[in-house]
Design a protein around this motif. Sequence first.
Motif, PDB file in Angstrom:
ATOM      1  N   SER A  97       0.889  -1.257  -0.150  1.00  0.00           N
ATOM      2  CA  SER A  97      -0.028   0.015  -0.141  1.00  0.00           C
ATOM      3  C   SER A  97       0.970   1.260  -0.181  1.00  0.00           C
ATOM      4  O   SER A  97       0.551   2.143  -0.580  1.00  0.00           O
ATOM      5  CB  SER A  97      -0.873   0.035   1.064  1.00  0.00           C
ATOM      6  N   THR A 156      -1.559   4.043  -1.053  1.00  0.00           N
ATOM      7  CA  THR A 156      -2.945   4.027  -0.584  1.00  0.00           C
ATOM      8  C   THR A 156      -2.932   3.671   0.916  1.00  0.00           C
ATOM      9  O   THR A 156      -3.822   2.967   1.632  1.00  0.00           O
ATOM     10  CB  THR A 156      -3.718   3.063  -1.082  1.00  0.00           C
ATOM     11  N   ASP A 207      -5.995   2.523   3.280  1.00  0.00           N
ATOM     12  CA  ASP A 207      -6.242   1.217   3.637  1.00  0.00           C
ATOM     13  C   ASP A 207      -6.158   1.059   5.354  1.00  0.00           C
ATOM     14  O   ASP A 207      -6.917   0.031   5.620  1.00  0.00           O
ATOM     15  CB  ASP A 207      -5.011   0.249   3.046  1.00  0.00           C
TER      16      ASP A 207
END
Length: 388
Positions: A48, A53, A57
């Motif tokens: 991630s 992200t 996440d």
Amino acid sequence: MLTVRGVSASGYRSLRSIRFPVDVLSVFIGANGVGKTNLYRALELLQSAAAGTLTRDLAMEGGMDSALWAGKRKLGDKACITLSAELFDPEGGSVPLTYEVEIGLVQQYVTDQGHRVAMGAAFVQEAQIKREALLQSTGRRPVTLLDRVGAKGFARGLDGRKQELAAGLLATETALSALKDAAAFPELDLVRRTLLGWRFHHDFRTDKDSALRRPCLAVTTPTLSSDAGDLAAVFATLAHIRQDTADLEDAVADAFPGARLVIPEPDRFARFGIIFPDYPKRVFEAAELSDGTLRYLALAGALLAYRLPPFIALNEPETSLHPDLIEPLARMIAKASERTQVWLVTHSERLADALGREHHSRCHRVVKRDGATWIDGLKLFGAFEDED
């Protein structure tokens, strides 16, 4: 692509502080509740960071209140999550690289009206990137290729000079995902592409509405997606592009004696089915197959695809499989480990034993120690007892 040599995580759920080596085939077994899935999730969060992200996440899994280590902290311990991966080129093309990221709580101040306001470009309850680093081991003193604290820091360019990070870097963005100039920052680009290439496979959907049960677009697909929704295209690529399904056919025959996988020439869509020996003139299409059969085929697509990713992580791959499929699954995993790294956590003693026979790999037992996830035989400096 780079190979993983070791992973460390601290402050994340049941992972108080742990560093463990990663082999060509790494097998971890343990009871429910000892934190096996948290080891798996720590790897996903490293990916991630490369995808940009990471904070999203963490928010999706309950936010920092849920993700932070919930046990006792020593005086002065920071409330933060730290993740790192040690990567190297097994062919000696580049020196080892270590990427590390620290995620913490947003700093706040209270207004005269009693409202909490976040300091910096983040929301009050949002995770924030506190620190990032990329180190290159040279045999003497490590070279710092990326050093970021808060919004400030530098990345070292191809010419060796430090370049300040752009002022527009948000507190919720990783520099690893933001610095995409491969020519200027080749090591950063290599680490990012390696992490993005990892595949995580768990909980394949096999219900009646699952993508696994439907035809998929006929697009050349050398690597299975994480959700296995393009399984039919992976099989069609092996059969009609590579024109080599020997390993796949062996895996099907190993699991279902006398059965044969049917992969028709795709039109707009790709499809597959199985002919079983009891019904030699009948093709059972994906929509008709049992959950266990379909899950086994999805694992075959993940482990025997035309092009394997640099790293495959499996979370309890034995779920929903008939016991008779455990040994064939172990043989597929051992076969895949000849082409890439495979990392898995399992409940199944039978699968762990079968992998030991097929690959001579050691199974590591995950336990709880003083409330924290630990691995039997792991030394504090990050090596197993028999690897000193």
